[in-house]
Design a protein around this motif. Sequence first.
Motif, PDB file in Angstrom:
ATOM      1  N   GLU A  61      26.479   2.318   6.826  1.00 56.02           N
ATOM      2  CA  GLU A  61      26.484   3.321   5.781  1.00 56.02           C
ATOM      3  C   GLU A  61      27.774   3.918   5.388  1.00 56.02           C
ATOM      4  O   GLU A  61      28.452   4.136   6.170  1.00 56.02           O
ATOM      5  CB  GLU A  61      25.560   4.329   6.277  1.00 56.02           C
TER       6      GLU A  61
ATOM      7  N   ARG B 159      22.728  -6.556  -7.986  1.00 58.84           N
ATOM      8  CA  ARG B 159      22.403  -5.595  -6.753  1.00 58.84           C
ATOM      9  C   ARG B 159      23.494  -4.295  -6.924  1.00 58.84           C
ATOM     10  O   ARG B 159      24.336  -4.457  -7.577  1.00 58.84           O
ATOM     11  CB  ARG B 159      23.048  -6.328  -5.750  1.00 58.84           C
TER      12      ARG B 159
ATOM     13  N   GLN C  79      24.899  -0.779  -2.287  1.00 58.09           N
ATOM     14  CA  GLN C  79      24.120  -1.629  -1.189  1.00 58.09           C
ATOM     15  C   GLN C  79      25.066  -2.937  -0.870  1.00 58.09           C
ATOM     16  O   GLN C  79      24.968  -3.144   0.276  1.00 58.09           O
ATOM     17  CB  GLN C  79      22.903  -1.993  -1.975  1.00 58.09           C
TER      18      GLN C  79
ATOM     19  N   GLU D 151      17.137  -6.237   6.137  1.00 56.31           N
ATOM     20  CA  GLU D 151      16.800  -6.470   4.808  1.00 56.31           C
ATOM     21  C   GLU D 151      17.192  -5.543   3.792  1.00 56.31           C
ATOM     22  O   GLU D 151      17.435  -5.809   2.571  1.00 56.31           O
ATOM     23  CB  GLU D 151      14.959  -6.509   4.916  1.00 56.31           C
ATOM     24  N   GLN D 152      17.297  -4.368   4.064  1.00 54.62           N
ATOM     25  CA  GLN D 152      17.795  -3.266   2.938  1.00 54.62           C
ATOM     26  C   GLN D 152      19.323  -3.689   2.428  1.00 54.62           C
ATOM     27  O   GLN D 152      19.358  -3.236   1.208  1.00 54.62           O
ATOM     28  CB  GLN D 152      18.120  -1.896   3.847  1.00 54.62           C
ATOM     29  N   PHE D 153      19.975  -4.679   2.953  1.00 56.86           N
ATOM     30  CA  PHE D 153      21.465  -4.808   2.517  1.00 56.86           C
ATOM     31  C   PHE D 153      21.479  -6.010   1.699  1.00 56.86           C
ATOM     32  O   PHE D 153      22.045  -5.880   0.724  1.00 56.86           O
ATOM     33  CB  PHE D 153      22.493  -5.221   3.484  1.00 56.86           C
TER      34      PHE D 153
ATOM     35  N   GLY E 277      18.370  -8.808   1.312  1.00 56.07           N
ATOM     36  CA  GLY E 277      17.410  -9.378   1.275  1.00 56.07           C
ATOM     37  C   GLY E 277      17.135 -10.864   1.204  1.00 56.07           C
ATOM     38  O   GLY E 277      17.178 -11.740   0.111  1.00 56.07           O
TER      39      GLY E 277
END
Length: 108
Positions: A5, A29, A33, A53-55, A57
């Motif tokens: 983060e 994107r 991210q 997955e949040q970064f 996919g």
Amino acid sequence: MRDGEISDAAWAVIAPLLPPVGRARGRWRDHRQVLEGIVCKFRTGVPWRDLPEQFCGFDKAVYRRRNVVERCFHRLKQWRGIATRYEKHPARYQAVITLASTLIWLAQ
């Protein structure tokens, strides 16, 4: 703050340095991210495919197909004449690639 983060204060400094949103071709994107995914990868040392997955996919089927293509190019580049583009005429170069591909396929 979790691994990967970027704080809002840091993002306020970084964001103006990036290209404008909406000018990308192909898949898009969010800049934040993508950068958080890069930071997470280098902080934790995990392979790209293991990022949360949040970064990214990550799609294993796409990765598998891409891996097959990259391994094929690697095998073709083992042929010195192909890797150095020894044949300058396009038709001859294509014939060499076809011959090498056929021999690689038959050797399996």
